[in-house]
Design a protein around this motif. Structure first.
Motif, mmCIF file in Angstrom:
data_model
loop_
_atom_site.group_PDB
_atom_site.id
_atom_site.type_symbol
_atom_site.label_atom_id
_atom_site.label_comp_id
_atom_site.label_asym_id
_atom_site.label_seq_id
_atom_site.Cartn_x
_atom_site.Cartn_y
_atom_site.Cartn_z
ATOM 1 N N LYS A 1 -30.910 -57.419 7.970
ATOM 2 C CA LYS A 1 -30.457 -56.085 7.536
ATOM 3 C C LYS A 1 -30.400 -56.008 6.011
ATOM 4 N N PRO B 1 -31.665 -51.147 13.220
ATOM 5 C CA PRO B 1 -30.803 -52.085 12.508
ATOM 6 C C PRO B 1 -29.911 -52.919 13.435
ATOM 7 N N LYS C 1 -40.781 -56.302 11.939
ATOM 8 C CA LYS C 1 -39.546 -55.649 12.426
ATOM 9 C C LYS C 1 -39.550 -54.144 12.170
ATOM 10 N N ASN D 1 -35.896 -46.235 7.788
ATOM 11 C CA ASN D 1 -34.899 -46.456 6.739
ATOM 12 C C ASN D 1 -35.552 -46.642 5.375
ATOM 13 N N THR E 1 -35.303 -46.412 12.624
ATOM 14 C CA THR E 1 -35.891 -47.738 12.651
ATOM 15 C C THR E 1 -35.888 -48.303 11.230
ATOM 16 N N THR E 2 -36.204 -49.584 11.171
ATOM 17 C CA THR E 2 -36.327 -50.260 9.885
ATOM 18 C C THR E 2 -37.316 -49.516 8.978
ATOM 19 N N VAL F 1 -33.771 -55.606 4.658
ATOM 20 C CA VAL F 1 -34.218 -54.209 4.793
ATOM 21 C C VAL F 1 -33.604 -53.363 3.672
ATOM 22 N N LEU G 1 -41.510 -53.885 3.298
ATOM 23 C CA LEU G 1 -41.010 -54.698 4.412
ATOM 24 C C LEU G 1 -41.748 -56.032 4.467
ATOM 25 N N LEU H 1 -27.415 -49.214 6.274
ATOM 26 C CA LEU H 1 -28.659 -48.676 6.844
ATOM 27 C C LEU H 1 -28.303 -47.552 7.805
#
Ligand code: ADP
Ligand code: MG
Length: 268
Positions: free
Chosen positions: A158, A150, A145, A113, A109-110, A161, A137, A104
């Motif tokens: 992770k 990450p 999240k 990504n 941010t998540t 994600v 997500l 990642l």
């Protein structure tokens, strides 16, 4: 270079060969994955599993044979031209790959990504990319999240994600290369659950795994590879419960005895 196919399989590999220098890593591999099929790929370390997965999405360019995913087919070897960079990028975008290590982007941010591929590769509008990313997500159970980085997530989160990021490309197939091998044991289940859910939704998948019990449960077909060849292939339960080949038996019996991966060459 790409041509429509009328076969019902989603992935079709024919006479695939790959060497690294004098090391012949894949020797005449043939593989079919039906639409919605889940194939587990097992075998000792160094048997060519990762190279085979990488040849399916052309991260590694084969020396010979052909690879087809959905309607796109590439042939390699004598007289065939290598696909150009653009064609390769488009093709890779349709084959989602999840690795042992999540890769990642740490500074995103998540949500960012997961949006990155839709924005840069698929050139989606930001609002559409965000909507799609949030949906993926949510699918892996991480809606809340979205705004975290990450570094603040567990290994299992992770990896989920990373799965959401691959799904955001709306791939034809998903390829998993030991996606749970780097995780602490207590985090393996949450990732396997996501993979199992994808299987039940009809995603076509090839899963390299050491989780034999999981493979038995989720895969419909199992392939045992050693030294660059497919040694045995069949319905997952049949191969695991009743392997035909001595090499498969030796490899599996090590799992049954110890629950662990045999050391390299333990099956020779
Ligand atoms: N990029 C590479 N360059 C040179 N040799 C490689 C490369 N990738 C894999 N190999 C070799 O190919 C063989 C098969 O590796 P791999 O496909 O990673 O097996 P597995 O995933 O089953 O452990 C090994 O001998 C490995 O050292
Ligand atoms: Mg590997």
């Amino acid at each position: 270079m790409s041509e429509p196919s009328h076969s019902t399989s989603k992935i079709e590999i024919r006479a695939l060969r790959k060497s690294f220098g004098s090391n012949e890593v894949l020797k005449n591999i043939n593989l079919d994955v039906a639409k919605g099929g889940v194939v587990a790929l097992i075998g000792p370390s160094g048997s060519g599993k990762s190279t085979l997965l990488r040849c399916i999405n052309l991260l590694v360019v084969p020396d010979g044979g052909s690879v087809r995913v959905a309607d796109t087919r590439f042939a390699f070897g004598d007289g065939s031209n290598l696909p150009d960079v653009k064609t390769l990028a488009r093709f890779r975008a349709t084959t989602g790959m999840v690795f042992q290590h999540f890769n990642l982007f740490p500074h995103m941010t998540t949500l960012q990504n997961v949006m990155e591929g839709p924005l840069t590769v698929r050139r989606m509008a930001r609002a559409d990319a965000e909507k799609l990313a949030r949906a993926q997500l949510a699918k892996v159970g991480l809606a809340e999240k979205a705004d975290q980085y990450p570094a603040t997530l567990s290994g299992g989160q992770k990896q989920r994600v990373a799965i959401a990021r691959a799904l955001a490309m709306e791939p034809d197939v998903m390829l998993f290369d030991e996606a749970t091998s780097a995780l602490d044991p207590e985090l393996v289940g949450e990732v396997l659950n996501v993979i199992q859910q994808l299987a039940s939704e009809g995603m076509t998948m090839v899963i390299v795994t050491h989780e034999i019990a999981f493979a038995r449960e989720v895969a419909d077909r199992l392939i045992f590879m050693r030294d660059g060849v497919v040694v045995e292939e069949g319905p997952a339960r049949q191969v695991i419960d009743n392997p035909r080949e001595a090499a498969t038996r030796a490899f599996l019996s090590h799992f049954h005895r110890t629950g662990a991966l045999p050391p390299a060459n333990a099956t020779s």
